[in-house]
Design a protein around this motif. Structure first.
Motif, PDB file in Angstrom:
ATOM      1  N   UNK A  14      16.466  92.210 -48.889  1.00 41.69           N
ATOM      2  CA  UNK A  14      17.297  91.081 -49.317  1.00 41.69           C
ATOM      3  C   UNK A  14      18.670  91.547 -49.802  1.00 41.69           C
ATOM      4  N   UNK A  15      18.664  92.627 -50.605  1.00 36.51           N
ATOM      5  CA  UNK A  15      19.925  93.054 -51.209  1.00 36.51           C
ATOM      6  C   UNK A  15      20.935  93.546 -50.175  1.00 36.51           C
ATOM      7  N   UNK A  16      20.442  93.970 -48.999  1.00 40.00           N
ATOM      8  CA  UNK A  16      21.362  94.470 -47.976  1.00 40.00           C
ATOM      9  C   UNK A  16      22.265  93.368 -47.426  1.00 40.00           C
ATOM     10  N   UNK A  17      21.857  92.108 -47.623  1.00 45.12           N
ATOM     11  CA  UNK A  17      22.651  90.990 -47.111  1.00 45.12           C
ATOM     12  C   UNK A  17      23.714  90.511 -48.108  1.00 45.12           C
ATOM     13  N   UNK A  76      27.189  99.770 -40.807  1.00 44.27           N
ATOM     14  CA  UNK A  76      28.191  99.685 -39.747  1.00 44.27           C
ATOM     15  C   UNK A  76      28.599  98.235 -39.501  1.00 44.27           C
ATOM     16  N   UNK A  77      27.616  97.338 -39.531  1.00 42.13           N
ATOM     17  CA  UNK A  77      27.936  95.924 -39.298  1.00 42.13           C
ATOM     18  C   UNK A  77      28.786  95.369 -40.440  1.00 42.13           C
ATOM     19  N   UNK A  78      28.543  95.867 -41.646  1.00 37.81           N
ATOM     20  CA  UNK A  78      29.344  95.431 -42.785  1.00 37.81           C
ATOM     21  C   UNK A  78      30.798  95.834 -42.635  1.00 37.81           C
ATOM     22  N   UNK A  79      31.017  97.039 -42.127  1.00 38.68           N
ATOM     23  CA  UNK A  79      32.380  97.528 -41.914  1.00 38.68           C
ATOM     24  C   UNK A  79      33.107  96.688 -40.875  1.00 38.68           C
ATOM     25  N   UNK A  80      32.412  96.384 -39.783  1.00 34.92           N
ATOM     26  CA  UNK A  80      33.032  95.584 -38.722  1.00 34.92           C
ATOM     27  C   UNK A  80      33.273  94.147 -39.186  1.00 34.92           C
ATOM     28  N   UNK A  81      32.303  93.595 -39.891  1.00 33.43           N
ATOM     29  CA  UNK A  81      32.436  92.224 -40.392  1.00 33.43           C
ATOM     30  C   UNK A  81      33.599  92.119 -41.368  1.00 33.43           C
ATOM     31  N   UNK A  82      33.765  93.145 -42.186  1.00 36.07           N
ATOM     32  CA  UNK A  82      34.856  93.162 -43.159  1.00 36.07           C
ATOM     33  C   UNK A  82      36.210  93.100 -42.455  1.00 36.07           C
ATOM     34  N   UNK A  83      36.353  93.868 -41.383  1.00 33.53           N
ATOM     35  CA  UNK A  83      37.621  93.866 -40.647  1.00 33.53           C
ATOM     36  C   UNK A  83      37.872  92.531 -39.957  1.00 33.53           C
ATOM     37  N   UNK A  84      36.804  91.932 -39.423  1.00 38.87           N
ATOM     38  CA  UNK A  84      36.956  90.635 -38.760  1.00 38.87           C
ATOM     39  C   UNK A  84      37.359  89.553 -39.765  1.00 38.87           C
ATOM     40  N   UNK A  85      36.756  89.606 -40.946  1.00 39.38           N
ATOM     41  CA  UNK A  85      37.121  88.647 -41.995  1.00 39.38           C
ATOM     42  C   UNK A  85      38.558  88.870 -42.444  1.00 39.38           C
ATOM     43  N   UNK A  91      32.586  96.948 -53.186  1.00 36.99           N
ATOM     44  CA  UNK A  91      32.064  97.451 -54.455  1.00 36.99           C
ATOM     45  C   UNK A  91      30.559  97.208 -54.560  1.00 36.99           C
ATOM     46  N   UNK A  92      30.143  96.003 -54.194  1.00 37.13           N
ATOM     47  CA  UNK A  92      28.719  95.661 -54.259  1.00 37.13           C
ATOM     48  C   UNK A  92      27.917  96.521 -53.279  1.00 37.13           C
ATOM     49  N   UNK A  93      28.479  96.751 -52.091  1.00 40.32           N
ATOM     50  CA  UNK A  93      27.788  97.587 -51.098  1.00 40.32           C
ATOM     51  C   UNK A  93      27.568  99.000 -51.629  1.00 40.32           C
ATOM     52  N   UNK A  94      28.584  99.527 -52.321  1.00 42.29           N
ATOM     53  CA  UNK A  94      28.449 100.878 -52.878  1.00 42.29           C
ATOM     54  C   UNK A  94      27.451 100.907 -54.036  1.00 42.29           C
ATOM     55  N   UNK A  95      27.498  99.886 -54.874  1.00 43.41           N
ATOM     56  CA  UNK A  95      26.591  99.837 -56.025  1.00 43.41           C
ATOM     57  C   UNK A  95      25.133  99.693 -55.595  1.00 43.41           C
ATOM     58  N   UNK A  96      24.915  98.919 -54.534  1.00 38.78           N
ATOM     59  CA  UNK A  96      23.548  98.681 -54.059  1.00 38.78           C
ATOM     60  C   UNK A  96      23.097  99.711 -53.021  1.00 38.78           C
ATOM     61  N   UNK A  97      24.047 100.592 -52.638  1.00 44.37           N
ATOM     62  CA  UNK A  97      23.758 101.621 -51.624  1.00 44.37           C
ATOM     63  C   UNK A  97      23.287 100.994 -50.313  1.00 44.37           C
ATOM     64  N   UNK A  98      24.015  99.978 -49.890  1.00 46.62           N
ATOM     65  CA  UNK A  98      23.639  99.277 -48.650  1.00 46.62           C
ATOM     66  C   UNK A  98      24.825  99.194 -47.685  1.00 46.62           C
ATOM     67  N   UNK A  99      25.681 100.199 -47.707  1.00 41.15           N
ATOM     68  CA  UNK A  99      26.797 100.226 -46.756  1.00 41.15           C
ATOM     69  C   UNK A  99      26.245 100.323 -45.339  1.00 41.15           C
TER      70      UNK A  99
END
Length: 225
Positions: free
Chosen positions: A1-4, A58-67, A48-56
């Motif tokens: 759950x936390x990965x989302x 590849x899809x997060x990186x791409x989604x971040x750039x698209x946003x 920040x949340x991704x780093x704190x939860x250790x859930x970084x």
């Protein structure tokens, strides 16, 4: 759950950016600016949340750039398009040059995704900071209508900011491994001086904050070298 959770925050950035685009196209540039700020908050916290939860991921990186492409690429292009439409040099096609900012923002984000030198800091002006400058212009126009209403000044800003986005200038990021003064001295100095500028100049402070950001970044990396 936390990965989302981080990706949900990123989607909130995208959603806010989309709403901001609608307001910008409707000529409500100040409201659009507030949605940029909201997007910026989400953009700051998703990583920040991704780093704190250790859930970084590849899809997060791409989604971040698209946003970011919507909130800090397309949206500032629309704002500049509208400002050029209202400029003192009337031309049917000239306002479309505002989207040069969008093009260079896309190049900036694509470069960031594949550039391994930018894991901790930036090379070239980051898109959120550039967008903050662009969306501050309608507010500054209230006090300095002749300056912001000048088509040539606006076009100069398009050229300068587009160059800065893809430049090789090293810019420090606001990722903090800790809150120690020694490691983050330049960042704290920047924040303190920026707050002082905002208190004294309000929205007019934004261009000076950008200059300060670039100047302190150059100084920071020269000292570090």
């Amino acid at each position: 759950m936390k990965k989302h959770i981080p990706n949900t925050i990123t989607c909130a950035n995208l959603f806010s950016g989309c709403i901001g685009v609608v307001f910008a196209f409707n000529g409500e540039l100040e409201i659009a600016a507030y949605f940029v700020l909201l997007s910026g908050i989400f953009d700051f916290f998703d990583g920040m949340v991704a780093r704190l939860l250790h859930v970084k991921s590849a899809i997060g990186k791409e989604l971040d750039s698209l946003a970011d492409m919507v909130s800090f690429g397309f949206l500032p292009g629309v704002v500049m398009f509208q400002l050029l439409k209202m400029g003192d040099f009337k031309n049917e096609y000239l306002p479309y040059l505002g989207f040069i900012i969008t093009v260079f923002s896309a190049l900036r984000l694509a470069k960031f995704n594949i550039d391994e030198r930018q894991t901790e800091d930036f090379i070239g002006l980051n898109t959120p900071m550039n967008t903050l400058l662009i969306v501050s212009l309608p507010f500054i126009a209230k006090d300095y209508p002749a300056i912001i209403g000048s088509t040539w000044i606006l076009m100069a800003l398009v050229a300068i900011t587009s160059f800065l986005l893809v430049s090789e200038i090293k810019i420090f990021s606001f990722k903090l491994s800790d809150l120690s003064w020694t490691k983050n001295k330049m960042k704290f100095i920047f924040l303190i001086l920026s707050m002082a500028l905002i208190v004294s100049l309000k929205f007019t402070a934004v261009p000076f904050i950008l200059i300060l950001y670039i100047g302190l970044s150059i100084l920071h990396f020269r000292i570090k070298a």
